[in-house]
Enzyme design. Sequence first.
Site, mmCIF file in Angstrom:
data_model
loop_
_atom_site.group_PDB
_atom_site.id
_atom_site.type_symbol
_atom_site.label_atom_id
_atom_site.label_comp_id
_atom_site.label_asym_id
_atom_site.label_seq_id
_atom_site.Cartn_x
_atom_site.Cartn_y
_atom_site.Cartn_z
ATOM 1 N N GLN A 48 0.850 -1.194 0.000
ATOM 2 C CA GLN A 48 0.000 0.000 0.000
ATOM 3 C C GLN A 48 0.889 1.248 0.000
ATOM 4 O OE1 GLN A 48 -2.484 1.414 3.339
ATOM 5 N NE2 GLN A 48 -4.252 1.186 1.996
ATOM 6 N N TYR A 71 -6.322 10.844 3.877
ATOM 7 C CA TYR A 71 -4.940 11.199 3.532
ATOM 8 C C TYR A 71 -4.881 11.970 2.198
ATOM 9 C CZ TYR A 71 -4.226 8.249 7.527
ATOM 10 O OH TYR A 71 -4.308 7.725 8.796
HETATM 11 C C1 FMN Z 1 -4.269 -1.033 13.732
HETATM 12 C C2 FMN Z 1 -4.871 -0.591 12.435
HETATM 13 C C3 FMN Z 1 -4.059 -0.024 11.470
HETATM 14 C C4 FMN Z 1 -4.604 0.364 10.220
HETATM 15 N N1 FMN Z 1 -3.781 0.842 9.238
HETATM 16 C C5 FMN Z 1 -4.279 1.076 7.995
HETATM 17 C C6 FMN Z 1 -3.415 1.396 6.911
HETATM 18 O O1 FMN Z 1 -2.170 1.434 7.027
HETATM 19 N N2 FMN Z 1 -3.976 1.636 5.706
HETATM 20 C C7 FMN Z 1 -5.338 1.579 5.503
HETATM 21 O O2 FMN Z 1 -5.811 1.814 4.393
HETATM 22 N N3 FMN Z 1 -6.173 1.240 6.515
HETATM 23 C C8 FMN Z 1 -5.686 0.969 7.727
HETATM 24 N N4 FMN Z 1 -6.521 0.531 8.727
HETATM 25 C C9 FMN Z 1 -7.957 0.281 8.425
HETATM 26 C C10 FMN Z 1 -8.183 -1.206 8.087
HETATM 27 O O3 FMN Z 1 -7.558 -1.545 6.862
HETATM 28 C C11 FMN Z 1 -9.677 -1.563 7.971
HETATM 29 O O4 FMN Z 1 -10.257 -0.825 6.931
HETATM 30 C C12 FMN Z 1 -10.451 -1.281 9.254
HETATM 31 O O5 FMN Z 1 -9.771 -1.791 10.381
HETATM 32 C C13 FMN Z 1 -11.862 -1.907 9.209
HETATM 33 O O6 FMN Z 1 -11.775 -3.296 8.960
HETATM 34 P P1 FMN Z 1 -11.865 -4.390 10.147
HETATM 35 O O7 FMN Z 1 -13.154 -4.131 10.873
HETATM 36 O O8 FMN Z 1 -11.862 -5.717 9.422
HETATM 37 O O9 FMN Z 1 -10.688 -4.192 11.031
HETATM 38 C C14 FMN Z 1 -5.992 0.185 9.980
HETATM 39 C C15 FMN Z 1 -6.808 -0.383 10.978
HETATM 40 C C16 FMN Z 1 -6.263 -0.784 12.190
HETATM 41 C C17 FMN Z 1 -7.160 -1.441 13.223
#
Ligand code: FMN
Length: 373
Positions: free
Chosen positions: A104, A175
Amino acid sequence: MTELYEKLFQPYKFSSGVEVKNRIMLAPMTHYSSDDQGYVTEEELAYYGERSAGVGTVITACAYVIAGGKGFPGQFSADDDAFIPSLRKVAETIQGKGAKAILQIYHGGRQSPPDLLPDKQPVSASSVASSEGAPVPREMTEAEIQEVIKAFGEATRRAIEAGFDGVEIHGANTYLLQQFFSPHSNRRTDKWGGTLGKRMIFPLSIVNEVEKTVAEHAKSPFVIGYRISPEEGSEPGITLDDTLQFVDRLANQNLDYIHVSVGHFWNGSFRESDRTESRIVKIYEKVGNRIPVVGVGALHTPEEVAEAMETGVPFIALGRELLMEPYWIEKIKSGKEKEIRTTLSKKDQEELVIPDPLWEKLVNVKGWLPVVD
Ligand SMILES: Cc1cc2nc3c(=O)[nH]c(=O)nc-3n(C[C@H](O)[C@H](O)[C@H](O)COP(=O)(O)O)c2cc1C
């Protein structure tokens, strides 16, 4: 494994030609654990190794493409050729376990903490802070805009040279790319701002640059994905209708997928409360069969994922669930889906192979994960 889950395990060939063995992706998650210069550490490699055997695709944490776009302490870098060996370790670790590896690529824009930047000055489309009291960014010059577009191309070239199977352009989560698309952060009156169409020009220029780089440098099929956030809460802010027009444009690019970043797969619009249908499903219906959509958001059990895929959305990314259960796929395959963990126990850090800085946030920041003891 029951028939219910068959959809999850169907292989897929992207338009670029890259084939994945199933429909589950590790969502990109920042781990705050690279060294101060942006080199990947052993802890991060172990984190990926533990989560790459079951899923078809691993999307890495976001890597910054230029020093002025660094967004997190411990973020890893793709901003110089010196980082190619570091990036290669990530790609090889993921591929060594059997998943496709997607890097990414990112610029934080006005969300970058000033302390992390060489000149302590965040930049953005316009000089508008994200909220009251937040750092005020400097409006990017034409030369800086061109430099950042090139930087996304260069980061893509480095991903190719490091052996990745693709890149995901981070156009979501407030972003820089989203800042150019947003009427809140983009108040420009030159060619990069104004109408909705003009606010698309910067992100589309980055897509074009990445596509050009792949055409020039990739010797084998290479995925290009694009991540969006469908709405913003600010006034003015991105509306769902803005996004439906944007994805219509993106669907005509040479992209392999559109990844819709939301907190909950099923949630409707938060700007327009009468639009209750899942925004991911709306976007899926808009682009139809032109480009696959990746859905995400608060999906945990295999039943929940199967239900989300019943909508026709072909890919699901799991984030927090794969932090709590790295062996999610394997447990379904071996009929042990009832053993899939959906809560986090404070005793399990070592077993879950989560680097300390990420672990501290997971157990201490309220609401991130259901921590049971
Ligand atoms: C600890 C953490 C770090 C994350 N870092 C990123 C990231 O680097 N890039 C991004 O697009 N989303 C990031 N996200 C968002 C996740 O990709 C995802 O969209 C979000 O957690 C919802 O999905 P989930 O309910 O399956 O966790 C992050 C989420 C968490 C919890």
